[in-house]
Design an enzyme around this catalytic site. Structure first.
Site, PDB file in Angstrom:
ATOM      1  N   HIS A  87      49.638   2.244  18.237  1.00 58.50           N
ATOM      2  CA  HIS A  87      48.420   1.128  18.564  1.00 58.50           C
ATOM      3  C   HIS A  87      47.862   1.575  19.844  1.00 58.50           C
ATOM      4  O   HIS A  87      47.927   0.883  20.702  1.00 58.50           O
ATOM      5  CB  HIS A  87      49.016  -0.206  18.536  1.00 58.50           C
ATOM      6  N   ASP A 191      56.034  -4.805  13.728  1.00 58.10           N
ATOM      7  CA  ASP A 191      56.280  -3.431  14.529  1.00 58.10           C
ATOM      8  C   ASP A 191      57.309  -2.736  14.286  1.00 58.10           C
ATOM      9  O   ASP A 191      57.096  -1.477  13.717  1.00 58.10           O
ATOM     10  CB  ASP A 191      55.896  -3.757  15.974  1.00 58.10           C
ATOM     11  N   ILE A 408      47.249 -10.867  24.659  1.00 60.30           N
ATOM     12  CA  ILE A 408      46.803 -10.399  26.008  1.00 60.30           C
ATOM     13  C   ILE A 408      45.808 -11.592  26.624  1.00 60.30           C
ATOM     14  O   ILE A 408      45.943 -11.625  27.817  1.00 60.30           O
ATOM     15  CB  ILE A 408      45.959  -9.250  25.779  1.00 60.30           C
ATOM     16  N   THR A 409      44.886 -11.950  25.924  1.00 61.21           N
ATOM     17  CA  THR A 409      43.966 -12.942  26.193  1.00 61.21           C
ATOM     18  C   THR A 409      44.668 -14.195  26.870  1.00 61.21           C
ATOM     19  O   THR A 409      43.952 -14.784  27.882  1.00 61.21           O
ATOM     20  CB  THR A 409      42.905 -13.506  25.214  1.00 61.21           C
TER      21      THR A 409
END
Length: 492
Positions: A87, A191, A408-409
C-alpha cells in the site's frame, strides 16, 4: 550508558490531508504582542497524531516552536511500521510530515524514550505545553491456554517483522505449516492474510524487508482462516481491503452461504459504506462466479476464508507439546442488536488444525510515566477534549487520547482539535507565562544521561542509505533494522 532505540505506534489506513476551515483555525499568533515569548511546545511521538498536532500548531501560531520526541531512531510511526508494503500510496503522507519537520520552528529528536530517558515532569518544566501522541504500541492478549506456544504471535509483531520494526526483526515465524488462523476481522487481520498469501514476486518491488520476503518465498502456507466472534454484519474491515482479498492473484475465497442467510433484508437500512461492504460479501458468498472468475478460482493454489461466530478458547499443542498445532474455538451466538450485539458461547466447540496463530484482536496504549494518569481498562490517558485530567499544560492526541480506532482522517481531525484546544488555552493565559528553555534544557539532560539524539537531518542520511540499498534490489528502499548499525552510520 549505551544508546538505544525502540518500539512503534499502531494505526490503520490513510490517504488524504486537510485542515479544518472556519474561525476555529484563525492564526492565534496574531493575538500575542511582539514582547511575548515564543511558546515552546513538546510533542511525544512522531506518528500521524504527533505530526498532525505539530502541523496544526505551526500553522495557527506564527511563533510557536514544536519539538517532537520519538523513541525510535526514525520518524513516522505506523506509517513506516504499520502500513502494508503493498500500500505505498498510503505512505505518501510522509511527504506532508517531512514538510512539517523541515520548518525552522520544528525539530525532531529520535532515540529518546520519554518515561525512561526523560520524565514527563522534566518536559513540563522545560516547555509551556506537552502533548502526548505516542499511540497504542501494545496488543490485546488472548488470555487463553496455549497462547505462549511457539507458532502463536500477535499480528502487531508479525506486521512489525515484515515492515522492519527493529524490536521484531528476530521474530522468525515458522511458515512451514499448511494452515494459518488469524483471530480478528479488522483491516490488520486482512493485511496479514494478504501478505501471507500474496505471490512473493508481487512483493519484490515493495519496501518489505528482504528477511521477510525470503521467509515468504519459502512459505508453505496455503490456507488462511480469518476468525471472528460475531457475524458478517459486525466485521471491522473496510471494502477496499475486502476487495483486495477477493482479487488476490492465485487465491480463492471460501465463504459459507449459510452464514449469510437472511442478510439481504437486514442490510437495507445500513449506512452506505456498511451496505456496500455487505453486498460485496453477499455476492462473493452466494452468487455463482462468471466463467473467467470460476476458472481463476479453480486454478488457485491458495485459499482464504472467513469463519464467523467463533471465539478462541485454547491453542492446541502438537503431540510433543513443543508448538501450536491447532486452535479450539467456542461456537457463539449473538445477543442484542446491531453494533451493540455481544457474542455469547453456545457450549459447542470445534477444533481447527493450524500451525500458525496470529492474534489481531486490537491494540492498546501503555502508561508512559507514573506522573501521567492512565485508564488501564480503556487503555487511554483520561482527558477532556485532549486536556489531560488534573494535569494543566499536558495534552494528548491520537490513539492514546481516544483508543486505537479510526483511519487517518480520524487521527488528523482528533490531532487538530487537541492543537486547537491548546492554542485556546494559550490565548486565555492558562499556560505558564515567561520563557521556557525547551530543547536546550532537555538535550543537556539527555547528554548527561548518555542518550544520543537523532535529528531529522540524521534521519535523512539513514533514509538515503535505505533508498540506495533498495535500488540495488529494485525496491523503493531496504529498511535498516539494527539500531546499532544506524547509529554507526551516523558516526555514533
Amino acid at each position: 550508558m549505551a544508546p538505544r532505540c525502540w518500539r512503534w505506534w499502531p494505526w490503520s489506513s490513510w490517504t488524504r490531508t486537510w485542515l479544518p476551515s472556519s474561525r476555529s483555525t484563525q492564526n492565534f499568533g496574531q493575538h500575542f504582542s511582539t514582547q511575548e515569548q515564543t511558546p515552546q511546545i513538546c510533542v511525544v511521538g512522531s506518528g500521524p497524531a504527533g505530526f498532525y498536532t505539530a502541523q496544526h500548531l505551526l500553522k495557527h501560531h506564527s511563533r510557536a516552536h514544536v519539538d517532537i520526541y520519538e523513541k525510535q531512531l526514525v520518524p513516522f510511526g505506523l506509517v513506516r511500521f504499520g502500513v502494508a508494503p503493498d500500500h505505498p500510496e498510503v505512505k505518501n503522507v510522509i511527504n506532508t510530515f517531512t514538510q512539517t519537520a523541515h520548518s525552522d520552528r520544528c525539530a525532531f529528536h529520535g532515540n529518546v524514550e520519554v518515561g525512561r530517558d526523560v520524565t514527563v515532569q522534566e518536559l513540563r518544566d522545560a516547555y509551556h505545553a506537552v502533548v502526548l501522541s505516542y499511540g497504542a504500541e501494545d496488543h490485546q492478549a488472548l488470555d487463553i491456554p496455549g497462547e505462549e506456544l511457539p507458532g502463536v504471535f500477535s499480528a502487531r509483531a508479525f506486521v512489525g517483522w515484515y515492515n522492519g520494526l527493529p524490536e521484531n526483526r528476530e521474530l522468525a515465524p515458522d511458515l512451514s505449516c499448511d494452515t494459518a488462523v488469524i483471530l480478528g476481522q479488522g483491516n490488520v487481520a486482512l493485511d496479514v492474510a494478504r501478505i501471507l498469501l500474496t505471490p512473493p514476486e508481487h512483493l519484490e518491488k515493495t519496501d518489505i524487508t528482504e528477511a521477510a520476503l525470503g521467509a515468504l518465498r519459502q512459505s508453505r502456507v496455503k490456507t488462511v482462516w480469518i476468525v471472528g466472534r460475531r457475524g458478517p454484519l459486525q466485521v471491522a474491515f473496510t471494502i477496499k481491503e475486502l476487495r483486495e482479498m477477493i482479487q488476490l492473484p492465485g487465491t480463492r475465497p471460501m465463504l459459507d452461504p449459510a452464514d449469510f442467510l437472511g442478510l439481504q433484508d437486514r442490510i437495507k437500512e445500513a449506512a452506505r459504506p456498511r451496505k456496500r461492504l455487505m453486498e460485496l460479501l453477499l455476492r462473493t458468498a452466494t452468487e455463482k462466479p462468471g466463467v473467467e472468475e470460476a476458472a481463476r478460482r479453480a486454478s488457485a493454489s491458495r485459499a482464504w476464508g472467513l469463519r464467523f461466530f467463533r471465539s478462541p478458547q485454547q491453542v492446541l499443542p502438537s503431540p510433543d507439546g513443543r508448538r501450536a498445532s491447532g486452535i479450539r474455538l467456542a461456537v457463539t451466538r449473538l445477543e442484542g442488536i446491531g453494533e451493540a450485539s455481544r457474542a455469547v458461547p453456545t457450549g459447542d466447540t470445534e477444533d481447527l488444525p493450524c500451525g500458525l496463530v496470529l492474534s489481531s484482536i486490537g491494540y492498546k496504549s501503555r502508561p508512559i510515566d507514573p506522573s501521567v494518569p492512565f485508564d488501564p481498562k480503556l487503555g487511554v490517558v483520561p482527558n477532556m477534549e485532549g486536556r489531560v485530567v488534573d494535569v494543566p499544560g499536558l495534552y494528548c492526541s491520537g490513539w492514546v487520547k481516544r483508543g486505537p480506532t479510526g483511519v487517518i482522517t480520524t487521527t488528523m481531525t482528533d490531532s487538530f482539535l487537541t492543537s486547537q484546544i491548546l492554542l485556546q488555552d494559550l490565548k486565555a493565559g492558562h499556560l505558564p507565562s515567561g520563557p521556557r528553555p525547551g530543547s536546550v534544557a532537555i538535550k543537556r539532560l539527555l547528554g548527561s544521561r548518555g542518550v544520543w539524539t537523532v535529528s531529522f537531518s540524521d534521519w535523512e542520511k539513514l533514509d538515503a542509505e535505505e533508498v540506495s540499498r533498495g535500488q540495488t534490489l529494485g525496491k523503493p528502499r531496504e529498511k535498516l533494522l539494527d539500531p546499532q548499525e544506524m547509529l554507526q552510520l551516523l558516526g555514533h
